[in-house]
Scaffold this motif. Structure first.
Motif, PDB file in Angstrom:
ATOM      1  N   ALA A  60     -24.455 -12.768  37.464  1.00  0.00           N
ATOM      2  CA  ALA A  60     -24.512 -13.326  36.111  1.00  0.00           C
ATOM      3  C   ALA A  60     -23.109 -13.455  35.546  1.00  0.00           C
ATOM      4  O   ALA A  60     -22.303 -12.526  35.654  1.00  0.00           O
ATOM      5  CB  ALA A  60     -25.370 -12.450  35.199  1.00  0.00           C
ATOM      6  N   MET A  61     -22.853 -14.617  34.946  1.00  0.00           N
ATOM      7  CA  MET A  61     -21.540 -14.913  34.388  1.00  0.00           C
ATOM      8  C   MET A  61     -21.635 -15.029  32.873  1.00  0.00           C
ATOM      9  O   MET A  61     -22.519 -15.705  32.348  1.00  0.00           O
ATOM     10  CB  MET A  61     -21.017 -16.234  34.964  1.00  0.00           C
ATOM     11  CG  MET A  61     -21.041 -16.315  36.488  1.00  0.00           C
ATOM     12  SD  MET A  61     -19.844 -15.221  37.284  1.00  0.00           S
ATOM     13  CE  MET A  61     -18.328 -16.075  36.861  1.00  0.00           C
ATOM     14  N   GLY A  80     -23.661  -8.634  40.762  1.00  0.00           N
ATOM     15  CA  GLY A  80     -22.326  -9.008  40.306  1.00  0.00           C
ATOM     16  C   GLY A  80     -22.382  -9.574  38.909  1.00  0.00           C
ATOM     17  O   GLY A  80     -23.385 -10.180  38.506  1.00  0.00           O
ATOM     18  N   ALA A  81     -21.320  -9.364  38.134  1.00  0.00           N
ATOM     19  CA  ALA A  81     -21.263  -9.854  36.759  1.00  0.00           C
ATOM     20  C   ALA A  81     -19.810 -10.090  36.375  1.00  0.00           C
ATOM     21  O   ALA A  81     -18.898  -9.438  36.895  1.00  0.00           O
ATOM     22  CB  ALA A  81     -21.904  -8.850  35.801  1.00  0.00           C
ATOM     23  N   ALA A  82     -19.607 -11.026  35.447  1.00  0.00           N
ATOM     24  CA  ALA A  82     -18.251 -11.349  35.006  1.00  0.00           C
ATOM     25  C   ALA A  82     -18.231 -11.655  33.526  1.00  0.00           C
ATOM     26  O   ALA A  82     -19.200 -12.161  32.964  1.00  0.00           O
ATOM     27  CB  ALA A  82     -17.710 -12.549  35.790  1.00  0.00           C
ATOM     28  N   GLU A 108     -11.934 -10.114  33.766  1.00  0.00           N
ATOM     29  CA  GLU A 108     -11.000 -11.033  33.125  1.00  0.00           C
ATOM     30  C   GLU A 108     -10.861 -12.387  33.793  1.00  0.00           C
ATOM     31  O   GLU A 108     -10.441 -13.346  33.140  1.00  0.00           O
ATOM     32  CB  GLU A 108      -9.610 -10.377  33.036  1.00  0.00           C
ATOM     33  CG  GLU A 108      -9.599  -9.140  32.155  1.00  0.00           C
ATOM     34  CD  GLU A 108      -8.229  -8.480  32.126  1.00  0.00           C
ATOM     35  OE1 GLU A 108      -7.331  -8.962  32.838  1.00  0.00           O
ATOM     36  OE2 GLU A 108      -8.077  -7.494  31.399  1.00  0.00           O
ATOM     37  N   GLU A 109     -11.136 -12.501  35.058  1.00  0.00           N
ATOM     38  CA  GLU A 109     -10.939 -13.761  35.765  1.00  0.00           C
ATOM     39  C   GLU A 109     -12.200 -14.129  36.529  1.00  0.00           C
ATOM     40  O   GLU A 109     -12.996 -13.268  36.888  1.00  0.00           O
ATOM     41  CB  GLU A 109      -9.767 -13.653  36.752  1.00  0.00           C
ATOM     42  CG  GLU A 109      -8.418 -13.369  36.098  1.00  0.00           C
ATOM     43  CD  GLU A 109      -7.305 -13.278  37.127  1.00  0.00           C
ATOM     44  OE1 GLU A 109      -7.618 -13.333  38.332  1.00  0.00           O
ATOM     45  OE2 GLU A 109      -6.149 -13.162  36.726  1.00  0.00           O
ATOM     46  N   TYR A 110     -12.343 -15.455  36.757  1.00  0.00           N
ATOM     47  CA  TYR A 110     -13.440 -15.861  37.622  1.00  0.00           C
ATOM     48  C   TYR A 110     -13.235 -15.241  39.004  1.00  0.00           C
ATOM     49  O   TYR A 110     -12.125 -15.276  39.548  1.00  0.00           O
ATOM     50  CB  TYR A 110     -13.461 -17.376  37.801  1.00  0.00           C
ATOM     51  CG  TYR A 110     -14.019 -18.144  36.640  1.00  0.00           C
ATOM     52  CD1 TYR A 110     -15.356 -18.005  36.262  1.00  0.00           C
ATOM     53  CD2 TYR A 110     -13.227 -19.025  35.930  1.00  0.00           C
ATOM     54  CE1 TYR A 110     -15.874 -18.718  35.206  1.00  0.00           C
ATOM     55  CE2 TYR A 110     -13.738 -19.752  34.871  1.00  0.00           C
ATOM     56  CZ  TYR A 110     -15.062 -19.593  34.510  1.00  0.00           C
ATOM     57  OH  TYR A 110     -15.569 -20.303  33.457  1.00  0.00           O
ATOM     58  N   PRO A 111     -14.288 -14.680  39.570  1.00  0.00           N
ATOM     59  CA  PRO A 111     -14.163 -14.281  40.974  1.00  0.00           C
ATOM     60  C   PRO A 111     -14.032 -15.537  41.826  1.00  0.00           C
ATOM     61  O   PRO A 111     -14.457 -16.631  41.427  1.00  0.00           O
ATOM     62  CB  PRO A 111     -15.483 -13.559  41.244  1.00  0.00           C
ATOM     63  CG  PRO A 111     -16.449 -14.175  40.281  1.00  0.00           C
ATOM     64  CD  PRO A 111     -15.642 -14.479  39.048  1.00  0.00           C
ATOM     65  N   SER A 112     -13.448 -15.397  42.988  1.00  0.00           N
ATOM     66  CA  SER A 112     -13.409 -16.531  43.907  1.00  0.00           C
ATOM     67  C   SER A 112     -14.807 -16.753  44.468  1.00  0.00           C
ATOM     68  O   SER A 112     -15.659 -15.858  44.439  1.00  0.00           O
ATOM     69  CB  SER A 112     -12.430 -16.259  45.047  1.00  0.00           C
ATOM     70  OG  SER A 112     -12.923 -15.212  45.875  1.00  0.00           O
ATOM     71  N   ARG A 113     -15.027 -17.946  45.017  1.00  0.00           N
ATOM     72  CA  ARG A 113     -16.324 -18.200  45.631  1.00  0.00           C
ATOM     73  C   ARG A 113     -16.549 -17.240  46.800  1.00  0.00           C
ATOM     74  O   ARG A 113     -17.670 -16.793  47.050  1.00  0.00           O
ATOM     75  CB  ARG A 113     -16.416 -19.643  46.110  1.00  0.00           C
ATOM     76  CG  ARG A 113     -17.854 -20.073  46.379  1.00  0.00           C
ATOM     77  CD  ARG A 113     -17.970 -21.466  46.941  1.00  0.00           C
ATOM     78  NE  ARG A 113     -17.100 -22.422  46.318  1.00  0.00           N
ATOM     79  CZ  ARG A 113     -17.054 -23.707  46.649  1.00  0.00           C
ATOM     80  NH1 ARG A 113     -17.841 -24.162  47.611  1.00  0.00           N
ATOM     81  NH2 ARG A 113     -16.232 -24.533  46.052  1.00  0.00           N
ATOM     82  N   GLU A 114     -15.474 -16.886  47.488  1.00  0.00           N
ATOM     83  CA  GLU A 114     -15.600 -15.962  48.620  1.00  0.00           C
ATOM     84  C   GLU A 114     -16.057 -14.586  48.150  1.00  0.00           C
ATOM     85  O   GLU A 114     -16.884 -13.946  48.806  1.00  0.00           O
ATOM     86  CB  GLU A 114     -14.270 -15.865  49.367  1.00  0.00           C
ATOM     87  CG  GLU A 114     -13.911 -17.088  50.175  1.00  0.00           C
ATOM     88  CD  GLU A 114     -13.455 -18.257  49.296  1.00  0.00           C
ATOM     89  OE1 GLU A 114     -13.549 -19.407  49.764  1.00  0.00           O
ATOM     90  OE2 GLU A 114     -13.022 -18.013  48.138  1.00  0.00           O
ATOM     91  N   GLU A 115     -15.528 -14.135  46.996  1.00  0.00           N
ATOM     92  CA  GLU A 115     -15.956 -12.838  46.475  1.00  0.00           C
ATOM     93  C   GLU A 115     -17.442 -12.846  46.135  1.00  0.00           C
ATOM     94  O   GLU A 115     -18.154 -11.858  46.373  1.00  0.00           O
ATOM     95  CB  GLU A 115     -15.135 -12.485  45.238  1.00  0.00           C
ATOM     96  CG  GLU A 115     -13.692 -12.102  45.526  1.00  0.00           C
ATOM     97  CD  GLU A 115     -12.918 -11.834  44.258  1.00  0.00           C
ATOM     98  OE1 GLU A 115     -12.515 -10.669  44.056  1.00  0.00           O
ATOM     99  OE2 GLU A 115     -12.710 -12.777  43.458  1.00  0.00           O
ATOM    100  N   GLY A 130     -18.358 -23.355  32.427  1.00  0.00           N
ATOM    101  CA  GLY A 130     -17.114 -23.123  33.157  1.00  0.00           C
ATOM    102  C   GLY A 130     -17.291 -22.467  34.511  1.00  0.00           C
ATOM    103  O   GLY A 130     -16.473 -22.658  35.412  1.00  0.00           O
ATOM    104  N   ALA A 131     -18.358 -21.697  34.668  1.00  0.00           N
ATOM    105  CA  ALA A 131     -18.579 -21.043  35.961  1.00  0.00           C
ATOM    106  C   ALA A 131     -18.876 -22.052  37.050  1.00  0.00           C
ATOM    107  O   ALA A 131     -18.568 -21.831  38.221  1.00  0.00           O
ATOM    108  CB  ALA A 131     -19.725 -20.041  35.857  1.00  0.00           C
TER     109      ALA A 131
END
Length: 350
Positions: A60-61, A80-82, A108-115, A130-131
């Protein structure tokens, strides 16, 4: 390279076809096979058809996305959450413990797609568009190809997949739209009953405020703004945004009707020209930020001699709230009740 989870939507028709072909290798005519399976149930979300398949692993973002997942009882599936903007409500905080391994939290930052792929989510939920851009996790089509379904709050539907908040389409910033989003997300999560309870409480709160404000004749002009850059400019929460829906339901009017969305800024001169009767400052951004985090900016506005003639400043009507309350999500009805109490204390206070 991290190993990505294969897409979940493996068509059962493929297995059926293989079995039919194998049967055809024998002698004699092949009997007619069973009918093709029915198409998977889907729901339409911001131009994307999302399969209704109960996810086992969710990312969830943004605050409103995280809170919706928790409120719908899916915290045990949140991996996962951001981007939390504010302190979580106490009733939800117990289900969010990134200090205990999951969910993984990116503050604080978007995780990478790999993460994100390392977490192998079935579903990515985002409160803002934005996500789902190439600067974020990737477009929704790209994420589907990587095996992840997606869900976006409809107040931020872009004109095309991958668009930013600068290119929003025909968005729905009504409370009914928020409730439809929560209902749809409840379907995706297998939490229809929870969604029904949640939206019923929201409607009850909104109806209660509307009843208390029935017949009001004065509607204060409300400016909702903050200053993320701290450079003497103030970001306006303008028209075509859930913030204005909240202001109007609370018995006010938008002080900046000519400004759309929440990406434009004004200077002190703009505030003077708008002459708001009330200023509301949403606090942002961090998982430890409550409304008190907006007090430094509120005090700056109170003490600025250039703003001394602005009615909100002159009459001491500058208040704080949280960014979470004025973003589309589970807090909106309570935000209306709180603001109504400030705008019309004789009718909606207490």
């Amino acid at each position: 390279m991290p190993r990505s989870r294969p897409p979940r939507r493996v068509a059962p028709a493929a297995l059926l076809l293989a079995l039919t072909l194998l049967a055809g290798c024998g002698t004699g005519p092949s009997p007619a096979g069973p009918p093709s399976p029915a198409a998977a149930e889907t729901l339409h979300n911001c131009g994307v058809d999302v399969p209704v398949e109960r996810p086992a692993r969710i990312v969830a973002m943004f605050q409103n996305g995280v809170e919706a997942v928790l409120a719908l009882g899916a915290g045990d599936r949140l991996v996962g959450a951001a981007y939390l903007d504010n302190v979580l409500p106490p009733e939800l905080a117990a289900g969010f413990r990134p200090d205990r391994e999951r969910p993984v939290y990116w503050p604080e930052e978007y995780p990478s797609r790999e993460e994100v792929l390392r977490l192998a989510p079935d579903l990515v939920v985002s409160g803002f568009t934005g996500a789902f851009t190439r600067e974020g996790l990737g477009t929704r089509a790209e994420l589907v190809r990587a095996g992840m379904d997606t869900f976006l709050f409809s107040a931020y539907c872009p004109t095309a997949d991958g668009g930013t908040q600068a290119s929003l389409g025909a968005v729905d910033v009504t409370f009914e739209g928020v409730q439809r989003d929560l209902t749809a997300l409840g379907r995706l999560l297998g939490a229809q009953d929870r969604a029904a309870e949640l939206t019923a409480r929201m409607r009850s709160t909104l109806d209660g405020v509307a009843g208390r404000l029935a017949g009001i004749t004065e509607r204060p002009r409300v400016a909702m703004l903050n200053s993320p850059s701290g450079a003497g400019e103030f970001r306006v929460f303008g028209s075509g945004d859930i913030a204005t829906t909240i202001i109007e339901a609370a018995g006010g009017t938008q002080a900046f009707p000519q400004i759309s969305g929440r990406q434009q800024t004004v200077t002190a001169e703009g505030i003077i020209a708008a002459r708001p009767d009330v200023i509301v400052v949403p606090a942002c951004c961090g998982a430890d930020k409550g409304p008190e985090a907006a007090e430094p900016l509120a005090e700056e506005l109170r003490r600025d001699p250039a703003l001394a003639t602005v009615p909100a400043v002159r009459n001491g009507r500058i208040f704080t709230t949280t960014f979470a309350e004025v973003s589309p999500g589970i807090r909106n009805a309570d935000a209306v009740a709180a603001l109504a109490g400030r705008l019309h204390p004789g009718r909606a206070g207490g």
